[in-house]
Design an enzyme around this catalytic site. Sequence first.
Site, PDB file in Angstrom:
ATOM      1  N   CYS A 115       0.597  -0.997   0.065  1.00 48.85           N
ATOM      2  CA  CYS A 115       0.429  -0.006   0.035  1.00 48.85           C
ATOM      3  C   CYS A 115       1.013   1.301   0.115  1.00 48.85           C
ATOM      4  O   CYS A 115       1.777   1.085   0.317  1.00 48.85           O
ATOM      5  CB  CYS A 115      -0.814   0.024   1.413  1.00 48.85           C
ATOM      6  SG  CYS A 115      -1.987   1.371   1.146  1.00 48.85           S
ATOM      7  N   HIS A 157      -9.789  -3.465  -0.110  1.00 46.58           N
ATOM      8  CA  HIS A 157      -8.394  -2.894   0.530  1.00 46.58           C
ATOM      9  C   HIS A 157      -8.505  -1.121  -0.072  1.00 46.58           C
ATOM     10  O   HIS A 157      -8.898  -0.766   1.012  1.00 46.58           O
ATOM     11  CB  HIS A 157      -7.138  -3.293  -1.019  1.00 46.58           C
ATOM     12  CG  HIS A 157      -6.029  -2.373  -0.841  1.00 46.58           C
ATOM     13  ND1 HIS A 157      -4.575  -2.425   0.289  1.00 46.58           N
ATOM     14  CD2 HIS A 157      -5.927  -1.488  -0.768  1.00 46.58           C
ATOM     15  CE1 HIS A 157      -4.201  -2.702   0.278  1.00 46.58           C
ATOM     16  NE2 HIS A 157      -4.560  -0.524  -0.094  1.00 46.58           N
ATOM     17  N   GLU A 158      -9.435  -0.712  -0.642  1.00 52.29           N
ATOM     18  CA  GLU A 158      -9.748   0.790  -1.172  1.00 52.29           C
ATOM     19  C   GLU A 158     -10.789   1.497  -0.110  1.00 52.29           C
ATOM     20  O   GLU A 158     -10.862   1.803   0.487  1.00 52.29           O
ATOM     21  CB  GLU A 158      -9.903   0.764  -2.825  1.00 52.29           C
ATOM     22  CG  GLU A 158      -8.512   0.594  -3.211  1.00 52.29           C
ATOM     23  CD  GLU A 158      -7.220   0.927  -2.506  1.00 52.29           C
ATOM     24  OE1 GLU A 158      -7.708   2.287  -2.542  1.00 52.29           O
ATOM     25  OE2 GLU A 158      -6.416   0.679  -3.401  1.00 52.29           O
ATOM     26  N   HIS A 161     -10.059   1.460   3.343  1.00 57.34           N
ATOM     27  CA  HIS A 161      -9.279   2.859   3.737  1.00 57.34           C
ATOM     28  C   HIS A 161     -10.484   3.727   3.985  1.00 57.34           C
ATOM     29  O   HIS A 161      -9.970   4.587   5.360  1.00 57.34           O
ATOM     30  CB  HIS A 161      -8.693   3.551   2.539  1.00 57.34           C
ATOM     31  CG  HIS A 161      -7.078   2.576   2.149  1.00 57.34           C
ATOM     32  ND1 HIS A 161      -5.824   3.112   3.088  1.00 57.34           N
ATOM     33  CD2 HIS A 161      -6.473   2.139   1.298  1.00 57.34           C
ATOM     34  CE1 HIS A 161      -5.046   2.881   2.563  1.00 57.34           C
ATOM     35  NE2 HIS A 161      -5.515   2.001   1.565  1.00 57.34           N
TER      36      HIS A 161
END
Length: 196
Positions: A115, A157-158, A161
């Site tokens: 990342c 994953h995104e 965030h």
Amino acid sequence: MNQNQIKKLSFVVVEDKSPVAHVLRVPAKILTFPLSAEDKEDLDILTAKFFATENCAGLAAPQIGIGKSMIIYSVDEEVKNYRNDVDEVIKPRVLINPSYMPHLEKGKRIDWEACFSVSQQYGEVPRFIEIEYQGFDPEGNLIHGIAQGFHARLLQHEIGHLNGQLFIDLFEPGCRHGPFEEMRAIRMKELKERQK
């Protein structure tokens, strides 16, 4: 911002103790439609940073210090050289207020992740193999579908965030992880062996 300023725009990294680093650890603001002029400008900055960054599969607004619920991502043909679970190629796509629901019956798969907001770690992370996702395009039109394999991993994953979560929070016993260069060397060696 011009292209040169975009390239120089730094990623917010978790190891940084600056006041802006907290944006990685708090839920992003849900946006309303139509997007405000400020939201559109922030989206333009996010999109420009995505295209200006090499090897960028996805980017969430908090990674560049914007605490808003927006991401951009793509899955290009080249990813097939590094992942064996790429089912589809996806042109760059913006999602506003994205979310997902896992298909629990499909289980999870462990695979490598890194990342831009975690400069010192690289490791294996378990993620749901298949998810149902939704979000909105910049005009407020609903986008939804089912994502599998790498597409599903990338979205998890995104979207993580946007919820204040980083991939390092998901390491489990048995997952290899550690210093970036050391783990990346292991990953590259395994890739070469697999491609023989």
